[in-house]
Design a protein around this motif. Structure first.
Motif, PDB file in Angstrom:
ATOM      1  N   ASP A 191      -0.736  10.806 -40.488  1.00 46.66           N
ATOM      2  CA  ASP A 191       0.261  10.485 -41.512  1.00 46.66           C
ATOM      3  C   ASP A 191       0.669  11.696 -42.332  1.00 46.66           C
ATOM      4  N   GLY A 192       0.080  12.864 -42.021  1.00 43.88           N
ATOM      5  CA  GLY A 192       0.515  14.090 -42.673  1.00 43.88           C
ATOM      6  C   GLY A 192      -0.339  14.526 -43.845  1.00 43.88           C
ATOM      7  N   ALA A 193      -1.500  13.877 -44.054  1.00 42.95           N
ATOM      8  CA  ALA A 193      -2.351  14.278 -45.177  1.00 42.95           C
ATOM      9  C   ALA A 193      -3.177  15.499 -44.794  1.00 42.95           C
ATOM     10  N   GLY A 194      -3.219  16.502 -45.661  1.00 43.81           N
ATOM     11  CA  GLY A 194      -4.036  17.682 -45.421  1.00 43.81           C
ATOM     12  C   GLY A 194      -5.492  17.408 -45.752  1.00 43.81           C
ATOM     13  N   PRO A 195      -6.402  18.338 -45.392  1.00 49.34           N
ATOM     14  CA  PRO A 195      -7.833  18.119 -45.629  1.00 49.34           C
ATOM     15  C   PRO A 195      -8.169  17.798 -47.089  1.00 49.34           C
ATOM     16  N   VAL A 196      -7.518  18.451 -48.029  1.00 50.33           N
ATOM     17  CA  VAL A 196      -7.875  18.219 -49.428  1.00 50.33           C
ATOM     18  C   VAL A 196      -7.496  16.802 -49.860  1.00 50.33           C
ATOM     19  N   LEU A 197      -6.326  16.382 -49.417  1.00 53.74           N
ATOM     20  CA  LEU A 197      -5.892  15.024 -49.758  1.00 53.74           C
ATOM     21  C   LEU A 197      -6.836  13.988 -49.136  1.00 53.74           C
ATOM     22  N   VAL A 198      -7.250  14.262 -47.893  1.00 50.62           N
ATOM     23  CA  VAL A 198      -8.190  13.357 -47.215  1.00 50.62           C
ATOM     24  C   VAL A 198      -9.507  13.299 -47.989  1.00 50.62           C
ATOM     25  N   LEU A 199      -9.948  14.441 -48.470  1.00 49.88           N
ATOM     26  CA  LEU A 199     -11.195  14.486 -49.259  1.00 49.88           C
ATOM     27  C   LEU A 199     -11.070  13.628 -50.518  1.00 49.88           C
ATOM     28  N   VAL A 200      -9.958  13.828 -51.237  1.00 51.19           N
ATOM     29  CA  VAL A 200      -9.816  13.161 -52.524  1.00 51.19           C
ATOM     30  C   VAL A 200      -9.553  11.667 -52.366  1.00 51.19           C
ATOM     31  N   ARG A 201      -8.705  11.334 -51.350  1.00 49.60           N
ATOM     32  CA  ARG A 201      -8.293   9.941 -51.227  1.00 49.60           C
ATOM     33  C   ARG A 201      -9.259   9.102 -50.392  1.00 49.60           C
ATOM     34  N   ILE A 202      -9.933   9.704 -49.415  1.00 52.42           N
ATOM     35  CA  ILE A 202     -10.755   8.902 -48.501  1.00 52.42           C
ATOM     36  C   ILE A 202     -12.247   9.185 -48.687  1.00 52.42           C
ATOM     37  N   TYR A 203     -12.641  10.459 -48.607  1.00 51.81           N
ATOM     38  CA  TYR A 203     -14.074  10.755 -48.587  1.00 51.81           C
ATOM     39  C   TYR A 203     -14.741  10.502 -49.938  1.00 51.81           C
TER      40      TYR A 203
END
Lengths: 321, 290
Positions: B175-187
């Motif tokens: 969906d275009g999320a970068g690693p940092v966004l994935v960290l903040v939003r998912i992890y």
């Protein structure tokens, strides 16, 4: 026809690779950005100190960088030789081995036994309470524990000696006579770590297939037989991994515990390598000698760890390294 | 529930008794010191206090609470603990998170580079000399930065991140999320248990930390609570130390020592039982082989 194509392809792959790299970096550069700070931390606080180890082989000088200090006598081994001729260091070395060995003998089986007990407890609520209480000592600092111990074991006014005296016995100098001190030191270690160390064993026990117990039931096994023939063999792997770690730490050990429990009356058994390094190095400013001692401790520690790991693997276990 | 035989029931009670004994042994020193801190000095002198206070009074606690050196040290340690814990959690996260990406080039080398420091360290004196060269000695920063990242805790966090399904990460990336966004939003939202565990480990580590303060900190007003307590407990001559440590009244008796120990212990005793279900997971994750 062939040649130009190959040249063309080579050029293409070259620019392709660059393009792919650009695309890759565009997507993932943040990973490297995140890692930059931790890596810097490890370089500054873990790896740069390693360059200071050369002080062990050099004559320390306060005004020079370790790289420029002159080499010590005996091809740089002067301070190692000096350490092994220093009675205080030999005493600290002996005590480190002795206290860690006693810790291993007394402290290693204790959490296994407690975990087996907890696992057999039929009341779940009571099990939780026991666990919570047994974890408590792990969260106390050795300063607090030594404070508690001094009150509890005080020669005449401590609870234990009051009870002993009321029962008609003679007070025991728990913290003031070498042999008694060693016993108290080891028991306090068991007291502090026993509960906490059950966590890993309890997790391993939870993972045992219940069918094994059902099969044992059908075969008519009693409680002790189930522990001996099912539970213990099932957690053998965990026990061995923790034993390797404990063996690897036989020359390690913390500073706080011997330092805070020790006192001038028992210095002969309470001085260990970390406290020796503190008093001779930071207080006594013998930096080359104590760096050499620290290096000796680290290197021997690594060898013990690798040795224990090797033996475990020889015995067909998984090992840790 | 199966019907338990007579021998089994006897066995159950033997086990319960043994566990009661364990509880008793674990609590005995705490109860003893609590009783002593609440007793009158005279009762202590007569060796009357065992597990219950004699001559109940709160003088010692009032005394400690009024003592500026002590209350400041508690406050200072709380500040250090809060800052140190936050920094440690951030460092641990940004170290562990990139290492779970298979796309990270040189991941094996970076892993080895980090794990190596767990098995081999330079030792106390090189660390001391480094901090001296960095002119960090005797400054508050020396109690925060040098040990802010623990490899062991980093491995715990990494093991936890590994337990989060890769597919979550991959679909977010599509969906275009970068690693940092994935960290903040998912992890991070999924990592409450491990964050709570490590927050507890780091906070307890700083609150109980003694060795670094003893070696690297000589300025009295920056003494963390454990160093102050150590000096109190080891006070041979109370008057001398009372003056040295800034205690205004020289009547530094045994009950005050015990009250000081109790005060420094209470914050931890209040916190850890509530995090129990988290730290059990965390401590177990730490055992997983890298």
């Amino acid at each position: 026809m062939r040649r130009p194509t190959t040249a063309l392809q080579a050029r293409d792959t070259g620019s392709d690779r660059r393009k792919r790299f650009k695309l890759y970096m565009h997507k993932y550069w943040t990973l490297y950005a995140l890692l930059a700070l931790p890596i810097t931390y490890f370089i500054i606080f873990k790896y740069i100190p390693m360059t200071y180890i050369q002080i062990a082989f050099k004559r320390y000088s306060i005004i020079q960088s370790p790289w420029k200090m002159p080499l010590a006598n005996n091809h740089g081994w002067q301070y190692f030789i000096q350490a092994f001729r220093t009675p205080d260091f030999l005493r600290a070395l002996r005590n480190t081995f002795m206290l860690n060995f006693l810790d291993l003998v007394m402290g290693f089986p204790a959490p296994i036994i407690l975990a087996l007990l907890l696992n057999e407890l039929p009341f779940k609520g009571f099990k939780r309470v026991t666990q919570t209480v047994a974890y408590m000592p792990h969260f106390l600092s050795w300063i607090i524990i030594s404070g508690l111990a001094r009150q509890l074991f005080a020669p005449t006014s401590g609870l234990v000696n009051i009870v002993i005296q009321r029962l008609g016995g003679n007070p025991i100098p728990f913290l003031n006579k070498p042999v008694h001190w060693v016993a108290t030191y080891v028991l306090l270690g068991v007291w502090q770590s026993m509960g906490w160390n059950t966590i890993i064993y309890l997790a391993a026990i939870t993972a045992i297939n219940p069918e094994l117990y059902e099969a044992a039931d059908i075969d008519g096994a009693g409680r002790l037989q189930k522990i001996w023939y099912v539970t213990l063999p099932s957690i053998k792997g965990t026990i061995i991994v923790l034993l390797i770690l404990a063996l690897g730490n036989i020359l390690g050990g913390g500073f706080d515990r011997p330092y805070t429990l020790g006192n001038p009356l028992v210095r002969n058994v309470s001085e260990v390598i970390p406290t020796f390094v503190y008093s001779w190095g930071i207080k006594g400013l013998q930096f080359s000698l104590t760096t050499a001692v620290g290096l000796f401790q680290s290197v021997v520690g690594v060898f013990f760890l690798l040795g224990a790991d090797f033996l475990a693997k020889r015995a067909g276990e998984r090992g840790i390294v | 529930m199966r019907i338990r035989s007579r021998t089994q029931r006897i066995g159950d009670w033997v086990i319960v008794l043994l566990c009661v004994f364990v509880i008793f042994i674990c609590l005995l020193p705490m109860v003893n010191i609590l009783a002593r801190s609440l007793s009158s000095p005279e009762a202590l002198m007569r060796n009357e206090v065992l597990l219950w206070p004699k001559g109940l009074n709160f003088d010692a606690y009032q005394y400690v609470l009024k003592d500026k050196t002590y209350t400041w040290s508690m406050t200072w340690t709380a500040i250090l603990t809060a800052i140190g814990m936050t920094l440690s959690l951030v460092m641990t996260t940004i170290c562990a998170y990139p290492l779970i990406y298979p796309q990270l080039k040189g991941r094996r080398i970076i892993n080895t580079f980090i794990i190596f420091t767990m098995y081999f360290n330079a030792g106390t004196i090189p660390m001391y000399l480094l901090l001296k060269d960095l002119t960090m000695l005797n400054k508050p920063i020396v109690l925060i930065v040098p040990y802010c990242l623990s490899v062991f805790n980093m491995i715990i966090m990494k093991s936890f991140f590994y337990s989060i399904p890769d597919s979550l990460r991959e679909s977010a990336q599509i969906d275009g999320a970068g690693p940092v966004l994935v960290l903040v939003r998912i992890y991070l939202p999924l990592s409450t248990p491990v964050i709570a565990t490590l927050a507890l480990f780091y906070a307890v580590g700083r609150w109980n930390g003694f060795q670094d303060a003893l070696m690297f900190m000589n300025v009295r007003k920056y003494y963390p609570i454990q160093l102050l307590l150590y000096n109190l407990i080891n006070a041979i001559s109370s008057i001398e130390v009372a003056i040295q440590e800034g205690f205004s009244t020289p009547g530094l008796n045994e009950t005050i020592k015990t009250a000081s120990v109790m005060f420094a212990t209470v914050p931890i005793l209040l916190v850890y039982p509530f995090l129990q279900r988290y730290f059990i997971t965390g401590a177990t994750l730490g055992a997983i082989k890298e």
